[in-house]
Design an enzyme around this catalytic site. Structure first.
Site, PDB file in Angstrom:
ATOM      1  N   LYS A 219      89.493  17.732  39.672  1.00 40.84           N
ATOM      2  CA  LYS A 219      90.407  18.282  38.137  1.00 40.84           C
ATOM      3  C   LYS A 219      90.411  17.532  37.055  1.00 40.84           C
ATOM      4  O   LYS A 219      90.893  19.070  36.475  1.00 40.84           O
ATOM      5  CB  LYS A 219      91.057  15.949  38.592  1.00 40.84           C
TER       6      LYS A 219
ATOM      7  N   HIS B 275     100.032   7.229  47.608  1.00 36.42           N
ATOM      8  CA  HIS B 275     100.027   7.922  47.709  1.00 36.42           C
ATOM      9  C   HIS B 275      99.898   9.149  48.241  1.00 36.42           C
ATOM     10  O   HIS B 275      99.743   9.972  47.572  1.00 36.42           O
ATOM     11  CB  HIS B 275      99.096   7.654  46.204  1.00 36.42           C
TER      12      HIS B 275
ATOM     13  N   ARG C 168      95.608  25.905  48.316  1.00 38.76           N
ATOM     14  CA  ARG C 168      95.707  26.337  49.704  1.00 38.76           C
ATOM     15  C   ARG C 168      96.889  26.299  50.371  1.00 38.76           C
ATOM     16  O   ARG C 168      98.041  26.327  49.373  1.00 38.76           O
ATOM     17  CB  ARG C 168      94.939  25.821  50.308  1.00 38.76           C
TER      18      ARG C 168
ATOM     19  N   GLU D 140      94.172   8.214  32.882  1.00 41.19           N
ATOM     20  CA  GLU D 140      94.894   8.864  32.812  1.00 41.19           C
ATOM     21  C   GLU D 140      96.125   7.570  33.153  1.00 41.19           C
ATOM     22  O   GLU D 140      96.126   6.518  33.015  1.00 41.19           O
ATOM     23  CB  GLU D 140      95.884   9.290  34.019  1.00 41.19           C
TER      24      GLU D 140
HETATM   25  P1  ADP Z   1      94.978  14.370  44.811  1.00 41.76           P
HETATM   26  O1  ADP Z   1      94.409  14.707  44.952  1.00 41.76           O
HETATM   27  O2  ADP Z   1      94.927  12.141  45.617  1.00 41.76           O
HETATM   28  O3  ADP Z   1      97.217  14.466  46.024  1.00 41.76           O
HETATM   29  P2  ADP Z   1      97.295  13.678  42.866  1.00 41.76           P
HETATM   30  O4  ADP Z   1      96.521  13.795  41.712  1.00 41.76           O
HETATM   31  O5  ADP Z   1      98.078  14.732  42.920  1.00 41.76           O
HETATM   32  O6  ADP Z   1      96.311  13.252  43.307  1.00 41.76           O
HETATM   33  O7  ADP Z   1      98.013  12.236  42.766  1.00 41.76           O
HETATM   34  C1  ADP Z   1      98.733  12.297  43.796  1.00 41.76           C
HETATM   35  C2  ADP Z   1      99.782  11.139  43.962  1.00 41.76           C
HETATM   36  O8  ADP Z   1      99.136   9.950  42.678  1.00 41.76           O
HETATM   37  C3  ADP Z   1     100.901  11.710  42.584  1.00 41.76           C
HETATM   38  O9  ADP Z   1     101.894  12.220  43.673  1.00 41.76           O
HETATM   39  C4  ADP Z   1     101.530  10.362  42.218  1.00 41.76           C
HETATM   40  O10 ADP Z   1     102.507   9.437  43.231  1.00 41.76           O
HETATM   41  C5  ADP Z   1     100.535   9.637  42.058  1.00 41.76           C
HETATM   42  N1  ADP Z   1      99.554   9.871  40.556  1.00 41.76           N
HETATM   43  C6  ADP Z   1      99.211  10.281  39.932  1.00 41.76           C
HETATM   44  N2  ADP Z   1      98.610  10.529  39.048  1.00 41.76           N
HETATM   45  C7  ADP Z   1      99.610   9.221  38.414  1.00 41.76           C
HETATM   46  C8  ADP Z   1      99.639   8.631  37.197  1.00 41.76           C
HETATM   47  N3  ADP Z   1      99.181   9.460  35.974  1.00 41.76           N
HETATM   48  N4  ADP Z   1     101.163   7.890  37.412  1.00 41.76           N
HETATM   49  C9  ADP Z   1     101.946   7.183  38.172  1.00 41.76           C
HETATM   50  N5  ADP Z   1     101.714   8.002  39.457  1.00 41.76           N
HETATM   51  C10 ADP Z   1     100.195   9.276  39.358  1.00 41.76           C
HETATM   52  P1  ADP Z   2      98.963  18.176  50.536  1.00 40.83           P
HETATM   53  O1  ADP Z   2      98.637  18.269  49.691  1.00 40.83           O
HETATM   54  O2  ADP Z   2      99.228  19.135  51.486  1.00 40.83           O
HETATM   55  O3  ADP Z   2     101.130  17.681  50.211  1.00 40.83           O
HETATM   56  P2  ADP Z   2      97.653  16.001  51.738  1.00 40.83           P
HETATM   57  O4  ADP Z   2      97.840  15.540  50.145  1.00 40.83           O
HETATM   58  O5  ADP Z   2      98.638  15.004  52.971  1.00 40.83           O
HETATM   59  O6  ADP Z   2      98.971  17.082  51.495  1.00 40.83           O
HETATM   60  O7  ADP Z   2      96.534  16.796  52.437  1.00 40.83           O
HETATM   61  C1  ADP Z   2      96.623  17.321  52.916  1.00 40.83           C
HETATM   62  C2  ADP Z   2      95.274  16.814  54.492  1.00 40.83           C
HETATM   63  O8  ADP Z   2      93.786  17.051  53.710  1.00 40.83           O
HETATM   64  C3  ADP Z   2      95.657  16.197  54.754  1.00 40.83           C
HETATM   65  O9  ADP Z   2      95.101  15.948  56.211  1.00 40.83           O
HETATM   66  C4  ADP Z   2      94.716  15.165  54.194  1.00 40.83           C
HETATM   67  O10 ADP Z   2      94.481  13.438  54.876  1.00 40.83           O
HETATM   68  C5  ADP Z   2      93.326  16.496  53.390  1.00 40.83           C
HETATM   69  N1  ADP Z   2      92.228  15.955  52.429  1.00 40.83           N
HETATM   70  C6  ADP Z   2      93.194  16.561  50.841  1.00 40.83           C
HETATM   71  N2  ADP Z   2      92.118  16.660  50.086  1.00 40.83           N
HETATM   72  C7  ADP Z   2      91.140  15.796  51.278  1.00 40.83           C
HETATM   73  C8  ADP Z   2      89.805  15.436  49.839  1.00 40.83           C
HETATM   74  N3  ADP Z   2      89.167  15.660  49.356  1.00 40.83           N
HETATM   75  N4  ADP Z   2      89.180  15.022  51.462  1.00 40.83           N
HETATM   76  C9  ADP Z   2      89.449  14.683  52.532  1.00 40.83           C
HETATM   77  N5  ADP Z   2      90.490  14.951  52.867  1.00 40.83           N
HETATM   78  C10 ADP Z   2      91.624  15.988  52.228  1.00 40.83           C
HETATM   79 MG    MG Z   3      97.947  15.791  44.448  1.00 37.61          MG
END
Ligand code: ADP
Ligand code: ADP
Ligand code: MG
Length: 500
Positions: free
Chosen positions: A118, A237, A294, A202
């Protein structure tokens, strides 16, 4: 240009099937992989060939990069599609695949590497003027200095693992007094979960929406956006309901977000299908969150509204074809909603509820798509993500797509395990969802387990009391009361009449 004749899908369940269906339509032979727990899975039966990778745990099966590549070489496979999760965002795997002379259906290892972190992603896009959530742009090494920065940003703040994903690796810090403790925990969690202790902070956006843009790029430098997906209904989340288009995105905002997403993709020389995620505040300002390099779980809603098969596009791009359409050729047709049907118990904190699918009958009908990976009688294994299926509905507008989804949920028969179906129906009927005025706090704000237990309204209780009296009367008098135009007994009006 290199034709793909045989494709191995390095994944399982619904996504493996979904990819192989498109491959088959394109005349491509398919190879499935499976663990011992998935031996009888539909994706194994569907494939032309199948390879057992090993015992159920992912690190002894679906994550065995070398074994998967070896199988490809043995079976004369031209390309590997990684799906989502597992090896899909593993740059080392992508590089090994390419080095072995096999096509990796996805972006270059370099793009995966940059966007997989990130922090590296934020740095790569910084010079393109993409709006970013206020925060630190480097991994935190000096905790007291980070604390000063956190005060500047203002609490609440969010500590995030740079290598995190799937909603894991995030900690909200509400007050300054908690900062050090949460920071130490976040770092050690990041180390143990992701093998990388880099964390950053953040600003925590308090009423955010999660809106993401689908992009497609070819290997000739063309990149287009396929509009947005609204993914704000989440638990832990992680998304449970997604839709396209979003109820709050205007054509101007769509264009601004789409163009920002294309810039993000260009910043890492992206090709293939990818998703640029944004967080949107209550004033509809959007900020870059991360890019997923992906195919996304919720890609079907985009397919429904654009009429494009994203897997087909991925495979054509991987073969080296230029995109067959430009931005101006794309338009939004109607509205699509997806619910994720998880083997989870919403009444028990959404904990996985794995077991046997005693009954499993998916809904049917126009505008309904079910992407699933199980059949009636199968066990949901404990080793993997507990998603059973994705249910998608499409109709000409949002209201109709919601109605169609409620009907489809009612027709979906699953017994043997708890699922998120009832929870999703609750959301779809909630006034806040219906009006489009909701954010990622939907579940905390409006949901509690008692929402899923049946509430008898006063009127219904009266009707039931009336019915009991009616049955009692009939049994005692032997008379049959007849009413209604067609001569059929209409107990409903009769009970009411009795009570008035
Ligand atoms: P991941 O790699 O786990 O998907 P993301 O950065 O995409 O991580 O964040 C996943 C979720 O966490 C977001 O969809 C949102 O709901 C919450 N989130 C992430 N960053 C923030 C933020 N700065 N403030 C509030 N909620 C956040
Ligand atoms: P999307 O981001 O496609 O909406 P998810 O956040 O639910 O979907 O993640 C997609 C799949 O990948 C899920 O099965 C989640 O558990 C897995 N996944 C995503 N990021 C990671 C990670 N860094 N480590 C392990 N599993 C992950
Ligand atoms: Mg995400």
């Amino acid at each position: 240009m290199r034709k793909i004749n045989k494709l191995l899908v390095a994944n399982r369940g619904e996504i493996s099937l979904r990819i192989m269906r498109t491959a088959k339509e394109m005349g491509i032979k398919t190879v499935a992989v499976y663990s011992e727990a998935d031996r009888n899975s539909p994706h194994v039966k569907f494939a032309d060939e199948a390879v057992c990778l090993g015992p159920p745990p992912s690190n002894q099966s679906y994550l065995l990069a070398d074994k998967i590549i070896e199988a490809c070489l043995e079976l004369g496979v031209d390309a590997i599609h990684p799906g989502y999760g597992f090896l899909s965002e593993n740059a080392t795997f992508a590089k090994k695949v390419t080095d072995a002379g096999i096509i990796f259906v996805g972006p270059s290892p370099e793009s995966i590497e940059v966007m997989g972190s990130k922090l590296a992603a934020k740095n790569a896009v910084a010079k393109y003027g993409i709006p970013m959530v206020p925060g630190t742009d480097e991994a935190i090494v000096d905790i007291p200095a980070a604390k000063i920065k956190a005060e500047e940003i203002g609490y609440p703040i969010l500590i995030k693992a740079s290598a995190g994903g799937g909603g894991k690796g995030m900690r909200i810090v509400k007050y300054e007094a908690e900062f050090e403790e949460q920071m130490h925990r976040a770092i050690s969690e990041a180390e143990s979960s992701f093998g990388d202790g880099s964390v950053f902070i953040e600003k925590y956006i308090t009423s955010p929406r999660h809106i993401e843009i689908q992009v497609l790029g070819d290997t000739h430098g063309n990149i287009v956006y396929l509009f947005e997906r609204e993914c704000s209904v989440q638990r832990r989340h992680q998304k449970v309901i997604e839709e396209a288009p979003s109820a709050v995105v205007s054509p101007e905002m769509r264009k601004a977000m789409g163009e920002a997403a294309v810039k993000v993709a260009k910043a890492c020389n992206y090709f293939g299908a990818g998703t640029v995620e944004f967080i949107v505040d209550d004033r509809l300002n959007f900020y870059f969150l991360e890019m997923n390099t992906r195919l996304q779980v919720e890609h079907p809603v985009t397919e429904m509204i654009t009429g494009k098969d994203l897997v087909k596009e991925q495979l054509l791009i991987a073969e080296g074809h230029p995109l067959s359409f430009a931005q101006g050729d794309l338009s939004i047709q109607g509205h699509a909603i997806e619910i994720r049907v998880y083997a989870e118990d919403p009444k028990n904190n959404f904990l996985p509820d794995i077991g046997n699918l005693i009954t499993y009958v998916p809904p049917k009908g126009p505008g309904i798509r079910v992407d699933d990976g199980f059949e009636q009688g199968m066990d949901i294994p404990i080793y993997y993500d507990p998603m059973i299926a994705k249910l998608i509905t499409h109709d000409e507008n949002r209201e109709k797509a919601i109605q169609r989804m409620i009907r489809a949920i009612d027709d979906y028969q699953i017994t043997g395990i708890e699922t998120t179906l009832g929870f999703c129906k609750f959301v779809l009927q909630h006034e806040s969802f219906v009006s489009g005025d909701f954010d990622t706090k939907f579940v905390e704000k409006y949901f509690s387990p008692d929402k899923l237990t049946i509430h008898w309204e006063e009127e219904e209780l009266k009707l039931l009391a009336g019915l009991a009296v009616e049955i009692f009367d009939r049994q005692n008098s032997g008379l049959k009361r007849v009413s209604g135009q067609n001569g059929i007994s209409n107990p409903r009006t009769n009970w009411k009449n009795r009570l008035i």
